[in-house]
Design a protein around this motif. Structure first.
Motif, PDB file in Angstrom:
ATOM      1  N   GLU A  14      33.615 -93.285 -80.068  1.00 20.95           N
ATOM      2  CA  GLU A  14      34.756 -94.149 -79.778  1.00 20.95           C
ATOM      3  C   GLU A  14      34.623 -95.461 -80.533  1.00 20.95           C
ATOM      4  OE1 GLU A  14      35.467 -94.777 -75.616  1.00 20.95           O
ATOM      5  OE2 GLU A  14      36.584 -92.904 -75.462  1.00 20.95           O
ATOM      6  N   ASN A  37      41.608 -94.164 -75.364  1.00 21.21           N
ATOM      7  CA  ASN A  37      41.154 -94.518 -74.031  1.00 21.21           C
ATOM      8  C   ASN A  37      41.509 -95.981 -73.809  1.00 21.21           C
ATOM      9  OD1 ASN A  37      39.924 -94.641 -71.565  1.00 21.21           O
ATOM     10  ND2 ASN A  37      37.835 -94.537 -72.363  1.00 21.21           N
ATOM     11  N   ASP A  44      40.054 -98.030 -76.945  1.00 19.85           N
ATOM     12  CA  ASP A  44      39.066 -97.309 -77.743  1.00 19.85           C
ATOM     13  C   ASP A  44      39.695 -96.019 -78.231  1.00 19.85           C
ATOM     14  OD1 ASP A  44      36.659 -99.022 -77.282  1.00 19.85           O
ATOM     15  OD2 ASP A  44      37.009 -98.438 -75.201  1.00 19.85           O
ATOM     16  N   TRP A  45      39.316 -95.613 -79.438  1.00 24.75           N
ATOM     17  CA  TRP A  45      39.880 -94.387 -79.988  1.00 24.75           C
ATOM     18  C   TRP A  45      38.784 -93.608 -80.705  1.00 24.75           C
ATOM     19  CZ3 TRP A  45      40.154 -93.112 -85.212  1.00 24.75           C
ATOM     20  CH2 TRP A  45      39.796 -94.129 -86.097  1.00 24.75           C
ATOM     21  N   SER A  46      39.010 -92.323 -80.836  1.00 26.06           N
ATOM     22  CA  SER A  46      38.100 -91.467 -81.595  1.00 26.06           C
ATOM     23  C   SER A  46      38.896 -90.321 -82.192  1.00 26.06           C
ATOM     24  CB  SER A  46      36.973 -90.926 -80.711  1.00 26.06           C
ATOM     25  OG  SER A  46      37.491 -90.098 -79.694  1.00 26.06           O
TER      26      SER A  46
END
Length: 116
Positions: free
Chosen positions: A33, A9, A22-24
């Motif tokens: 995230e 994101n 942001d990452w997940s």
């Protein structure tokens, strides 16, 4: 078959410059995230035999951290290539050359100065 999903994101400002990354991942310890200040994403296009890349960094990424990020990325690319080579002796030699370059890069860019 197991599947995992990685989500990115990226929040952009009015000039389309990343403010947040942001990452997940569904396969990680947590699916929350996680923030990041920079990313390099490379994918292989088998049809056209070339790489597709996305290189992003937030506007608050300090230059010293960016130099360290490049250094760490070069080092880990070497590790990845060794694993992918399946024990090819030429890969060991070439990665030795890459390690020498990484040491040169670190010295010239004063990347590891904080660790002394």
């Amino acid at each position: 078959m197991k599947q995992a999903e990685i989500k990115l994101n990226v929040t952009l400002d009015e000039q389309n410059i990343p403010e947040r990354i942001d990452w997940s991942s569904t396969d990680g310890e947590t699916s929350e995230e996680m923030p990041s200040k920079a990313m390099f994403l490379a994918l292989w296009d088998a049809q056209y035999k070339n790489s597709l890349r996305i290189d992003l960094w937030t506007k608050d990424m300090p230059y010293d951290e960016m130099k360290r990020f490049f250094y760490e990325t070069l080092q880990t690319l070497g590790d990845t290539f060794l694993r992918a080579s399946g024990g090819d002796p030429m890969a060991d030699k070439v990665i030795g050359d890459l390690r020498d370059y990484c040491a040169h890069f670190a010295e010239k860019m004063e990347v590891l100065e904080d660790e002394k």
